[in-house]
Design a protein around this motif. Structure first.
Motif, PDB file in Angstrom:
ATOM      1  N   ALA A  32       6.774 -31.062  30.197  1.00  0.00           N
ATOM      2  CA  ALA A  32       6.495 -30.090  29.135  1.00  0.00           C
ATOM      3  C   ALA A  32       5.002 -29.871  28.931  1.00  0.00           C
ATOM      4  CB  ALA A  32       7.155 -30.540  27.832  1.00  0.00           C
ATOM      5  N   SER A  33       4.187 -30.906  29.166  1.00  0.00           N
ATOM      6  CA  SER A  33       2.743 -30.746  28.959  1.00  0.00           C
ATOM      7  C   SER A  33       2.140 -29.771  29.971  1.00  0.00           C
ATOM      8  CB  SER A  33       2.022 -32.092  29.022  1.00  0.00           C
ATOM      9  OG  SER A  33       2.057 -32.626  30.326  1.00  0.00           O
ATOM     10  N   GLN A  34       2.711 -29.716  31.187  1.00  0.00           N
ATOM     11  CA  GLN A  34       2.241 -28.748  32.178  1.00  0.00           C
ATOM     12  C   GLN A  34       2.830 -27.358  31.926  1.00  0.00           C
ATOM     13  OE1 GLN A  34       1.803 -29.787  36.412  1.00  0.00           O
ATOM     14  NE2 GLN A  34       2.734 -31.750  35.857  1.00  0.00           N
ATOM     15  N   PHE A  35       3.994 -27.321  31.247  1.00  0.00           N
ATOM     16  CA  PHE A  35       4.688 -26.055  30.986  1.00  0.00           C
ATOM     17  C   PHE A  35       4.076 -25.310  29.801  1.00  0.00           C
ATOM     18  CE2 PHE A  35       8.452 -23.522  29.615  1.00  0.00           C
ATOM     19  CZ  PHE A  35       8.682 -22.865  30.810  1.00  0.00           C
ATOM     20  N   GLN A  36       3.307 -26.017  28.967  1.00  0.00           N
ATOM     21  CA  GLN A  36       2.744 -25.397  27.765  1.00  0.00           C
ATOM     22  C   GLN A  36       1.751 -24.296  28.113  1.00  0.00           C
ATOM     23  OE1 GLN A  36       0.582 -28.160  25.293  1.00  0.00           O
ATOM     24  NE2 GLN A  36      -0.621 -28.927  27.009  1.00  0.00           N
ATOM     25  N   VAL A  65       4.050 -21.335  24.663  1.00  0.00           N
ATOM     26  CA  VAL A  65       4.907 -22.525  24.639  1.00  0.00           C
ATOM     27  C   VAL A  65       4.066 -23.730  24.221  1.00  0.00           C
ATOM     28  CG1 VAL A  65       6.371 -24.048  26.021  1.00  0.00           C
ATOM     29  CG2 VAL A  65       6.340 -21.587  26.504  1.00  0.00           C
ATOM     30  N   THR A  66       4.583 -24.473  23.223  1.00  0.00           N
ATOM     31  CA  THR A  66       3.917 -25.684  22.746  1.00  0.00           C
ATOM     32  C   THR A  66       4.930 -26.822  22.707  1.00  0.00           C
ATOM     33  OG1 THR A  66       2.492 -24.323  21.337  1.00  0.00           O
ATOM     34  CG2 THR A  66       2.541 -26.680  20.874  1.00  0.00           C
ATOM     35  N   PRO A  67       4.699 -27.916  23.460  1.00  0.00           N
ATOM     36  CA  PRO A  67       5.616 -29.055  23.382  1.00  0.00           C
ATOM     37  C   PRO A  67       5.457 -29.776  22.045  1.00  0.00           C
ATOM     38  CG  PRO A  67       3.993 -29.367  25.155  1.00  0.00           C
ATOM     39  CD  PRO A  67       3.623 -28.118  24.417  1.00  0.00           C
TER      40      PRO A  67
END
Length: 184
Positions: A32-36, A65-67
């Motif tokens: 998720a940190s890379q997807f943000q 997008v924010t995890p």
């Protein structure tokens, strides 16, 4: 004997196609940190009648997008409006049993999967909705820049028949600058 094996093979192949939604993959080791960050929804394929009726008039939404600490994802969408404005919507994707799988009860999205992403250029999302007893399937192509990324488009094209959709149910969304600075 050979004919029996061929027939059995065909039966299994047909079963796999008919159970396509159960075979929708999820990005391995989803991070998720890379997807943000900022994404653009550059392409959509769906059997939803509302989408099909309006797909020729839609513009490319922008998504931030924010995890969240609990594994959920906070999403802010910016949609172009016909009057030249930008409508913003906030929603949360609730983490599922597997990293990369989510749901969103508020929007009747029972199964959201990040099917494939390289985090830098594209992501393909699968979304299943259950609303009023009707099931709809969506594939969404996200890109980091407001343009089609070939590898992402190819991944989505491969998935279309697997989930029971048809390419004619899709649209490449034209770029709109109405929401370009919405989240900066």
């Amino acid at each position: 004997m050979m004919l029996q094996m061929l027939l059995i093979g065909w039966v299994f192949a047909l079963l796999r196609v008919s159970l396509g939604q159960a075979q929708v993959p999820i990005q391995a080791n989803f991070d998720a940190s890379q997807f943000q960050g900022i994404w653009y929804v550059v392409g959509v394929v769906s059997d939803d009648q509302g989408f099909l009726d309006s797909k020729d008039n839609l513009k490319m939404p922008v998504v931030l997008v924010t995890p969240l600490p609990d594994g959920d994802l906070a999403l802010k969408f910016g949609y172009s409006t016909p009057d030249g404005g930008c409508q913003k919507t906030d929603t949360t994707f609730t983490k599922g049993a597997v990293d990369g799988q989510f749901s969103n009860k508020a929007m009747a999205q029972t199964d959201i999967r990040v099917v494939s992403t390289d985090y830098k250029h594209f992501a393909v999302l699968y979304v299943e909705m259950q609303k009023g007893g009707v099931r709809n399937v969506w594939l969404q192509l996200y890109a980091r820049a407001p343009e089609l990324f070939p590898e992402g488009a190819q991944k989505m094209q491969q998935l279309v028949p697997q989930v029971g959709l048809n390419p004619s149910q899709g649209a490449l969304l034209p770029r709109s600058d109405q929401c370009a600075g919405a989240f900066s």
